[in-house]
Design an enzyme around this catalytic site. Structure first.
Site, PDB file in Angstrom:
ATOM      1  N   TYR A  77      80.096  10.217  17.623  1.00 17.55           N
ATOM      2  CA  TYR A  77      81.488   9.759  17.699  1.00 17.55           C
ATOM      3  C   TYR A  77      81.897   9.088  16.398  1.00 17.55           C
ATOM      4  O   TYR A  77      83.007   9.291  15.909  1.00 17.55           O
ATOM      5  CB  TYR A  77      81.664   8.782  18.865  1.00 17.55           C
ATOM      6  CG  TYR A  77      83.117   8.428  19.090  1.00 17.55           C
ATOM      7  CD1 TYR A  77      83.905   9.207  19.940  1.00 17.55           C
ATOM      8  CD2 TYR A  77      83.709   7.359  18.424  1.00 17.55           C
ATOM      9  CE1 TYR A  77      85.238   8.916  20.127  1.00 17.55           C
ATOM     10  CE2 TYR A  77      85.050   7.061  18.600  1.00 17.55           C
ATOM     11  CZ  TYR A  77      85.816   7.844  19.461  1.00 17.55           C
ATOM     12  OH  TYR A  77      87.142   7.556  19.641  1.00 17.55           O
ATOM     13  N   PHE A 129     110.117  22.092   4.467  1.00 18.01           N
ATOM     14  CA  PHE A 129     109.265  22.847   5.382  1.00 18.01           C
ATOM     15  C   PHE A 129     109.531  22.307   6.780  1.00 18.01           C
ATOM     16  O   PHE A 129     109.774  21.121   6.963  1.00 18.01           O
ATOM     17  CB  PHE A 129     107.780  22.759   5.024  1.00 18.01           C
ATOM     18  CG  PHE A 129     106.952  23.615   5.939  1.00 18.01           C
ATOM     19  CD1 PHE A 129     106.999  24.997   5.836  1.00 18.01           C
ATOM     20  CD2 PHE A 129     106.187  23.054   6.955  1.00 18.01           C
ATOM     21  CE1 PHE A 129     106.295  25.814   6.722  1.00 18.01           C
ATOM     22  CE2 PHE A 129     105.476  23.861   7.843  1.00 18.01           C
ATOM     23  CZ  PHE A 129     105.532  25.243   7.720  1.00 18.01           C
ATOM     24  N   THR A 130     109.448  23.182   7.774  1.00 16.72           N
ATOM     25  CA  THR A 130     109.884  22.857   9.146  1.00 16.72           C
ATOM     26  C   THR A 130     109.275  21.553   9.687  1.00 16.72           C
ATOM     27  O   THR A 130     110.006  20.607   9.999  1.00 16.72           O
ATOM     28  CB  THR A 130     109.523  24.017  10.088  1.00 16.72           C
ATOM     29  OG1 THR A 130     108.141  24.345   9.912  1.00 16.72           O
ATOM     30  CG2 THR A 130     110.356  25.258   9.775  1.00 16.72           C
ATOM     31  N   ASP A 220     102.388  18.146  -0.654  1.00 18.63           N
ATOM     32  CA  ASP A 220     101.978  18.995   0.460  1.00 18.63           C
ATOM     33  C   ASP A 220     101.111  20.067  -0.192  1.00 18.63           C
ATOM     34  O   ASP A 220     101.617  21.022  -0.759  1.00 18.63           O
ATOM     35  CB  ASP A 220     103.214  19.606   1.129  1.00 18.63           C
ATOM     36  CG  ASP A 220     102.861  20.499   2.312  1.00 18.63           C
ATOM     37  OD1 ASP A 220     101.723  21.003   2.359  1.00 18.63           O
ATOM     38  OD2 ASP A 220     103.736  20.698   3.171  1.00 18.63           O
ATOM     39  N   LYS A 263      95.244  26.770   6.239  1.00 20.61           N
ATOM     40  CA  LYS A 263      95.727  27.754   5.266  1.00 20.61           C
ATOM     41  C   LYS A 263      94.647  27.966   4.199  1.00 20.61           C
ATOM     42  O   LYS A 263      93.647  28.607   4.476  1.00 20.61           O
ATOM     43  CB  LYS A 263      97.042  27.284   4.639  1.00 20.61           C
ATOM     44  CG  LYS A 263      98.011  26.577   5.608  1.00 20.61           C
ATOM     45  CD  LYS A 263      98.671  27.511   6.594  1.00 20.61           C
ATOM     46  CE  LYS A 263      99.476  26.772   7.679  1.00 20.61           C
ATOM     47  NZ  LYS A 263     100.463  25.817   7.267  1.00 20.61           N
ATOM     48  N   ARG A 387     111.906  33.746   9.204  1.00 19.35           N
ATOM     49  CA  ARG A 387     112.119  32.563   8.389  1.00 19.35           C
ATOM     50  C   ARG A 387     113.562  32.636   7.919  1.00 19.35           C
ATOM     51  O   ARG A 387     113.854  33.171   6.844  1.00 19.35           O
ATOM     52  CB  ARG A 387     111.151  32.507   7.202  1.00 19.35           C
ATOM     53  CG  ARG A 387     109.774  31.975   7.545  1.00 19.35           C
ATOM     54  CD  ARG A 387     109.842  30.561   8.043  1.00 19.35           C
ATOM     55  NE  ARG A 387     108.548  29.957   8.319  1.00 19.35           N
ATOM     56  CZ  ARG A 387     108.322  29.142   9.359  1.00 19.35           C
ATOM     57  NH1 ARG A 387     109.274  28.889  10.240  1.00 19.35           N
ATOM     58  NH2 ARG A 387     107.156  28.567   9.513  1.00 19.35           N
ATOM     59  N   PHE A 454     112.279  27.761  16.577  1.00 15.34           N
ATOM     60  CA  PHE A 454     111.760  29.108  16.295  1.00 15.34           C
ATOM     61  C   PHE A 454     110.486  29.432  17.069  1.00 15.34           C
ATOM     62  O   PHE A 454     110.203  30.587  17.359  1.00 15.34           O
ATOM     63  CB  PHE A 454     111.529  29.296  14.786  1.00 15.34           C
ATOM     64  CG  PHE A 454     110.556  28.310  14.179  1.00 15.34           C
ATOM     65  CD1 PHE A 454     110.995  27.059  13.783  1.00 15.34           C
ATOM     66  CD2 PHE A 454     109.231  28.629  14.016  1.00 15.34           C
ATOM     67  CE1 PHE A 454     110.106  26.132  13.235  1.00 15.34           C
ATOM     68  CE2 PHE A 454     108.333  27.718  13.461  1.00 15.34           C
ATOM     69  CZ  PHE A 454     108.778  26.463  13.085  1.00 15.34           C
TER      70      PHE A 454
END
Ligand SMILES: *Cc1c(COP(=O)(O)O)cnc(C)c1O
Length: 463
Positions: A77, A129-130, A220, A263, A387, A454
């Site tokens: 843990y 970005f969303t 980001d 990603k 998009r 979306f």
């Protein structure tokens, strides 16, 4: 060794050890599947999909070395060995001394937004970005797009469409004052502009301007390796630098960064916040225990952290990234060869069809990109995503649909998953939809969720 002139092709720097069968369906089956899914490709079942180009998020194939790491998961843990391996990878590859792990990128966005943003603040960035913008808004901030105008022109060939327009930024600083700008929100490749990169020169100039006003720059860094590859390929002075060197240089200008490891990092789940500021680190480390888990796992299993620690190193290898982006460019060029409008130059993780031009007979409020994604699936079981106006959502004040300049369909390529033959089938599918484009009608939206619509919106064809 001198290079011959006949060999112009490249091949993947790996061979395949494990295969996963995929299923071809009939047009009738696909029509039923679309009907059930409200014609939204996000609501399709994966088993109904033949070639899945919905997203590059969490869909990468891991290496033998990463799978071996999975068996070395230390599932304690607290204080898992894999956590320290992860910290070491992040410090070595990116240079950030502090790390807070999260289960994926948006959890890190949530924390950094809550920590840095006060009610009424403005957060400038190179296109929204969303999830990033939503977390900034939920924290009381307003996102301000200060990307160069070229980013909004799908056909323009600017090599660094993600560059920041420093004049727009200075105007904002003059208008609201630097003390209302808690940080600059930078992305190394801009997803919503078609996976376009930013130049090192622009990053350097941005950093200088922000420093003058006491504004930290946060990154980001979700697709930083792909961005670095474009700098290596396109920016004078960088041709002889490795992707790893360029990545480290980009990070040297950043006060901190958040990451969706799903990603670039070649894993199926994971993310983190990486920081230089000890005080911000202390706050984030405290906050992560509320939302994610203890600060030495933050929502990831030990084995996930080990696969990630190894994937980080693989993600900046020159051969890997050249093949990864090479495959995307191959698909883009094959589609464009038929005169089909795509965003140029081809981006790092995806080919973006210009749905506004593809279905120019439709009004944007008939959701041309959403419809085109559905038609591509209907044609051959190839899954893509919208998009455009659906992703952009509604204006906070007026409630109107935001009529964004770019109405796109994204064909996103998972890393190390598909072959060149899959790319050929995909291109031919797009050609077939192109040939019957005049007969394609629009959509009506019949269900609209409040947040990030979306993902779960439902549609009905107008015919
Ligand atoms: C995917 C993504 C995020 C969000 O990360 P998740 O892991 O999906 O939560 C943030 N920024 C960019 C640019 C992304 O592509």
């Amino acid at each position: 060794m001198t290079r011959g002139t006949r060999r112009t092709s490249w091949a993947e720097p790996f061979k395949i050890k494990v295969v996963e069968p995929i299923r071809m369906t009939t047009r009738e089956q696909r029509l039923d599947a679309l009907d059930e899914a409200g014609w939204n490709t996000f609501l399709l079942k994966s088993e109904d999909v033949y070639i899945d180009l919905l997203t590059d998020s969490g869909t990468s194939a891991m290496s033998a070395n990463q799978w071996a790491g999975m068996m070395l998961g230390d599932e304690a843990y607290a204080g898992s060995e894999n956590f320290y391996n992860l910290c070491e990878s992040v410090e070595k590859v990116y240079g950030f001394p502090y790390l807070v792990p999260t289960h994926q990128g948006r959890a890190a966005e949530h924390m950094i937004s809550q920590i840095l943003i006060s009610d009424g603040d403005f957060i400038p960035g190179n296109m929204y970005f969303t999830t990033t913008r939503l977390h900034q808004e939920l924290a009381g901030g307003t996102f301000v797009d200060v990307i160069i105008d070229e980013a909004h022109d799908p056909a323009g060939e600017h090599p660094f469409k993600a560059n920041v327009d420093l004049n727009k930024l200075e105007d904002l600083i003059d208008r609201v004052g630097a003390d209302r700008i808690p940080y600059f929100c930078l992305a190394t490749t801009v997803n919503m502009a078609g996976g376009q990169p930013i130049s090192m020169e622009n990053i350097r100039d941005l950093h200088t301007l922000c420093q003058k006003h006491g504004i930290p720059v946060y990154l980001d860094k979700t697709r930083i390796a792909e961005g670095a590859y474009f700098i290596q390929q396109r920016e004078p002075g960088y041709a002889d630098k490795s992707v790893a060197e360029i990545v480290l240089e980009i990070c040297s200008f950043m006060e901190g960064a958040w990451m969706s490891s799903k990603k670039d990092h070649l894993v199926n789940i994971g993310g983190y916040l990486a920081l230089r500021d000890a005080e911000v680190f202390e706050q984030a480390r405290n906050m992560v225990v509320i939302y994610e888990g203890l600060h030495t796992y933050g929502g990831m299993a030990g084995r996930d952290m080990e696969a990630l620690a190894r994937g980080i190193h693989e993600s900046v290898e020159d051969d890997h990234i050249a093949a990864r982006v090479g495959q995307v460019v191959y698909l883009g060029e094959k589609i464009a060869a038929e005169g089909i409008p795509i965003i140029q130059p081809v981006g790092g993780h995806a080919v973006f069809l210009d749905a506004g031009a593809f279905l120019s007979h439709l009004d944007q409020e008939e959701f041309p990109a959403q419809k085109l994604a559905a038609e591509i699936f209907l044609e051959a079981g190839v899954r893509s995503m919208e998009r455009g106006i659906v992703s952009a959502g509604r204006n906070k004040e007026t409630g109107e649909n935001i009529r964004v300049g770019l109405e796109l369909v994204r064909l996103t390529i998972p890393r190390r998953v598909y072959t060149q033959a899959h790319m050929d089938v995909t291109a031919e599918t797009i050609w077939e939809v192109w040939d019957r484009r005049d007969s394609i009608t629009g959509f009506e939206m019949v269900h609209e969720p409040q947040y990030l619509r979306f993902f779960q919106a439902r549609f009905k064809p107008k015919d």
